[in-house]
Design an enzyme around this catalytic site. Structure first.
Site, short mmCIF file in Angstrom:
data_model
loop_
_atom_site.label_atom_id
_atom_site.label_comp_id
_atom_site.label_asym_id
_atom_site.label_seq_id
_atom_site.Cartn_x
_atom_site.Cartn_y
_atom_site.Cartn_z
N GLY A 353 6.85 17.22 -2.29
CA GLY A 353 7.14 16.00 -1.74
C GLY A 353 6.54 14.65 -2.87
O GLY A 353 5.73 15.15 -3.61
N PHE A 357 0.80 7.79 -3.95
CA PHE A 357 0.66 7.55 -5.35
C PHE A 357 1.03 8.81 -6.36
O PHE A 357 0.41 8.57 -7.40
CB PHE A 357 -0.81 6.96 -5.64
CG PHE A 357 -2.15 7.83 -5.12
CD1 PHE A 357 -2.03 9.06 -5.71
CD2 PHE A 357 -2.59 7.58 -4.13
CE1 PHE A 357 -3.22 9.91 -5.21
CE2 PHE A 357 -3.64 8.32 -3.55
CZ PHE A 357 -4.09 9.69 -4.21
N GLY A 358 1.70 9.86 -6.01
CA GLY A 358 2.21 10.59 -7.01
C GLY A 358 2.71 11.95 -6.16
O GLY A 358 2.75 11.75 -4.93
N LYS A 374 -2.47 16.66 -3.77
CA LYS A 374 -1.77 15.35 -4.19
C LYS A 374 -2.30 15.00 -5.53
O LYS A 374 -3.43 14.97 -5.93
CB LYS A 374 -2.34 14.18 -3.44
CG LYS A 374 -1.67 13.83 -2.23
CD LYS A 374 -2.37 12.57 -1.67
CE LYS A 374 -1.70 12.30 -0.54
NZ LYS A 374 -2.09 10.90 -0.13
N ASP A 471 -0.99 1.53 7.35
CA ASP A 471 0.29 1.82 6.83
C ASP A 471 0.74 3.05 7.64
O ASP A 471 1.23 4.06 7.40
CB ASP A 471 0.28 2.27 5.27
CG ASP A 471 1.71 2.49 4.86
OD1 ASP A 471 2.60 1.80 5.32
OD2 ASP A 471 2.00 3.02 3.78
#
Ligand SMILES: *[C@@H]1O[C@H](CO)[C@@H](O)[C@H](O)[C@H]1NC(C)=O
Ligand SMILES: *[C@@H]1O[C@H](CO)[C@@H](O)[C@H](O)[C@H]1NC(C)=O
Ligand SMILES: *[C@@H]1O[C@H](CO)[C@@H](O)[C@H](O)[C@H]1NC(C)=O
Ligand SMILES: *[C@@H]1O[C@H](CO)[C@@H](O)[C@H](O)[C@H]1NC(C)=O
Ligand SMILES: *[C@@H]1O[C@H](CO)[C@@H](O)[C@H](O)[C@H]1NC(C)=O
Length: 639
Positions: A353, A357-358, A374, A471
């Site tokens: 996924g 940020f990446g 990540k 968020d």
């Protein structure tokens, strides 16, 4: 170089000493040796005679300490002037021991450290009542969590369901108290009845030269290690050079009281075994000091760099914490090559996924443990800032409704965060997919709502630091194998000291449809803007519909919030319920959740409940809740 160091570090660890034992059932009239740790920094007393002489002067000076210059049981001193042979030393006595016991303990410790760590430039020895350390580098006023020792009682608790929450609460309470003791001792104890026959005793202490923030960080690290050593144990202790926490089911901190005649708690320091990930981390943490220093320097450099840019990018954690947050969790550092192997060198097939940020990759460690990695895609400054933010925040957070950070790594261009792997993807995958929705029956949805509320409460209130996520949305909620929700993606989160509760920003980041009106329009964020996002999420979970892409056939409402509110006002709350849920729901729970959702999305931030009230409301549906007001007509159905 990294692997070479690691190899050395392992060797050192095997040879170097972490030994300790305990003598029990005896009246604690004198000091009880616990453990020692000598770094492999042997010097030759002939060629380093100046250092040797200074060390002797320093240790001898500890014997002539009288009560007046160590009224808080802490003493630091140096010997020598020349930087190449200067010795720094300190000792700290447990907060409750008398001056005589303290003196005796320090005397014992001096003898012991000379015996065990002769000709070492850096060493530390722990007793139950005190510890003593010295180094050829300054150790004053800085937090050292680069190595630790754990002890535990081999007896198990009989009612972990009662014991663990009690322990958690008590630990949170006393560590906060100890960290916030002003100039004197950073020491606190607390006890509570656990059953009719048993009482729980806890203790926390930092060296008093640390700031409250550093002390708090040290305690959070220590508490985060407790589950791995001491889960369900009747006693446990984590000892760092800078702080320690301990709990027992007998009174261990008042030296005049004989410990209860319990079976011998066989306290053993864990011996390093490279097979277990926990121990592996431990062993690595022991001697990666040079790496830590370079990482620290890197952070410090970054901080100053940021300072220079801070007029332009006036939107970082530093503003809230005065820069103290450079609290990297060195123990979580991991090796790039290990991760490359685990993810098959970031093979496309392992990509699962896209994170904040990446890309995110799935990996498998040699021991079979699955991880999510990540990877920061570009070397963009903003991205790196968020990456660092995430390390600092998540490394210090531990809650079963938050995703757990296992490690991080940056080497060259590679910047990686390693998380526990959660097999079930994110909530939006289930919630907004016509097929998958069927899997979310009411009991699962209710469990998710309750879990989210507890996770958010922890962020806002209970984690010692006040954290605003900013968020929260369905795609930032991951589900574990039992469909327990775990909040993730802290890249935008903001850290606050506990007495602060609001901030504002000129850069509004978040997700349309979940943002509170005061945040979306004026950049003001607070715990109440997170509460708003939580409310949106609750209504989405109940209805199975997205707020920011909402279509109602009769066209009477343009977003989910107003639709929910109209149905509620018209006495038809069940019209909101996702038809996929079928009939197997609990009416009271549905009503209660819709009610809470509507309270959370009220336009006026003041009127929204805080997460503590939400958790309370969820735990008792007999409570009478206030009537919700109109939600804001802000969240249009545009994307
Ligand atoms: C200590 O480190 C040195 C290299 O710095 C190494 O040669 C030596 O074998 C180590 N000693 C022990 C006891 O690990
Ligand atoms: C302290 O000793 C270590 C090991 O011998 C050495 O690497 C380091 O440079 C020394 N630090 C100072 C300030 O001399
Ligand atoms: C003890 O440490 C403090 C910094 O925490 C330092 O200012 C002070 O000079 C030290 N005392 C001695 C005797 O070195
Ligand atoms: C405590 O529990 C652990 C793991 O559940 C078990 O291995 C151990 O034997 C138990 N100890 C006692 C004294 O019952
Ligand atoms: C704890 O238990 C003891 C003994 O049963 C009792 O005397 C004491 O009042 C209790 N304390 C609290 C706070 O409940």
């Amino acid at each position: 170089m990294m692997t070479a160091l690691n190899k050395i570090s392992r060797n050192i660890l095997f040879l170097c000493c972490i030994l300790g034992f305990f003598i029990f059932g005896k009246r604690v009239t004198s000091s009880t040796f616990a453990a020692y740790h000598c770094q492999n920094t042997t010097y030759n007393p002939r060629t380093n005679s100046a250092y040797h002489a200074n060390l002797n002067i320093l240790l001898d000076s500890f014997s002539s300490i009288n009560a007046t210059n160590t009224d808080n049981g802490f003493f630091n001193s140096t010997a020598g002037r020349d930087i190449s042979n200067k010795v720094y030393g300190l000792f700290l006595c447990r907060g409750d021991v008398s001056n005589d016991v303290c003196k005796q303990c320090v005397a014992d410790a001096r003898t012991k450290i000379r015996q065990q760590c002769s000709y070492e430039k850096t060493a530390i020895v722990w007793y139950n009542e005190c510890f003593l350390r010295y180094s050829n580098e300054s150790i004053f006023s800085r937090r050292d969590t680069s190595y630790w020792i754990t002890f535990w009682n081999t007896n198990n608790v009989t009612q972990p369901d009662l014991f663990n929450p009690l322990l958690e609460n008590l630990m949170n309470e006393i560590t906060t108290q100890a960290a916030n003791e002003g100039s004197g001792k950073k020491f606190a104890t607390g006890d509570a009845n656990f059953s009719a026959f048993q009482r729980l005793y806890t203790l926390a202490q930092c060296t008093p030269d640390l700031s409250s923030f550093e002390c708090m960080t040290c305690f959070s690290n220590a508490m985060s290690l407790l589950p791995s050593c001491c889960h369900n144990r009747q006693g446990g202790q984590v000892v760092y050079p800078s702080c320690n926490v301990r709990y027992e089911v007998y009174k261990f901190y008042d030296s005049t009281v004989t410990p209860a005649p319990l079976p011998t708690p066989n306290i053993i320091p864990p011996l390093p075994r490279s097979s277990s990930p926990e121990k592996g981390r431990n062993s690595r943490a022991v001697v990666i000091a040079p790496i830590i220093v370079s990482v620290l320097l890197f952070f410090v450099a970054l901080f100053f760099l940021r300072r220079r840019f801070s007029k332009k990018i006036n939107d970082g954690v530093e503003e809230a914490t005065g820069g103290n947050e450079v609290s990297n969790e060195e123990s979580l550092q991991c090796n790039l090559s290990d991760i490359q192997v685990a993810t098959n060198n970031f093979a496309a097939g392992n990509r699962i996924g896209e994170g904040g940020f990446g890309p995110v990759y799935k990996g498998t460690l040699p021991n079979g443990e699955e991880i999510a990695v990540k990877r920061l895609s570009s070397s963009s400054f903003q991205g790196f800032q968020e990456f660092r933010n995430e390390i600092v925040l998540v490394a210090n957070l531990h809650h079963r409704n938050l995703v757990r950070l296992l490690g991080y790594c940056f080497q060259g261009e590679e910047k990686l965060l390693i998380y526990e792997f959660l097999p079930n993807k994110s909530l939006d995958y289930f919630l907004f997919d016509p097929e998958q929705q069927l899997l979310l029956d009411w009991s699962i949805r209710y469990k998710i709502i309750s879990g989210l509320a507890r996770g958010l409460l922890y962020l806002h209130e209970d984690s010692q630091l006040r954290i605003i996520h900013r968020d929260l949305k369905a795609s930032n909620v991951l589900l574990d194998g039992n469909m327990n929700p775990k909040i993730t993606d802290f890249g935008l989160a903001r850290l606050f000291l506990v007495d602060q509760s609001e901030g504002s920003t000129s850069k509004i980041a978040g997700t349309y449809g979940y943002m509170a009106p005061e945040y979306a329009m004026r950049g003001q964020f607070s715990v109440k803007s997170d509460v708003f996002s939580f409310g949106v999420l609750v209504l989405e979970i109940i209805s199975g519909k997205r707020n920011n892409n909402f279509h109602e056939s009769d066209g009477s409402a343009e977003d989910l919030l107003s639709y929910a509110w109209k149905q509620w006002r018209d006495g038809m709350p069940f019209a909101l319920l996702d038809p996929k849920i079928g009939d197997s729901y609990v009416r009271n729970e549905v009503i209660q959740c819709i009610h809470i959702g509507l309270l959370c999305v009220q336009e006026d931030a003041e009127q929204r409940p805080n997460m503590a009230s939400v958790v309370l409301m969820l735990s008792s549906y007999s409570a009478t809740l206030p009537a919700p007001n109109n939600p804001p007509f802000l969240c249009h159905s545009t994307t």
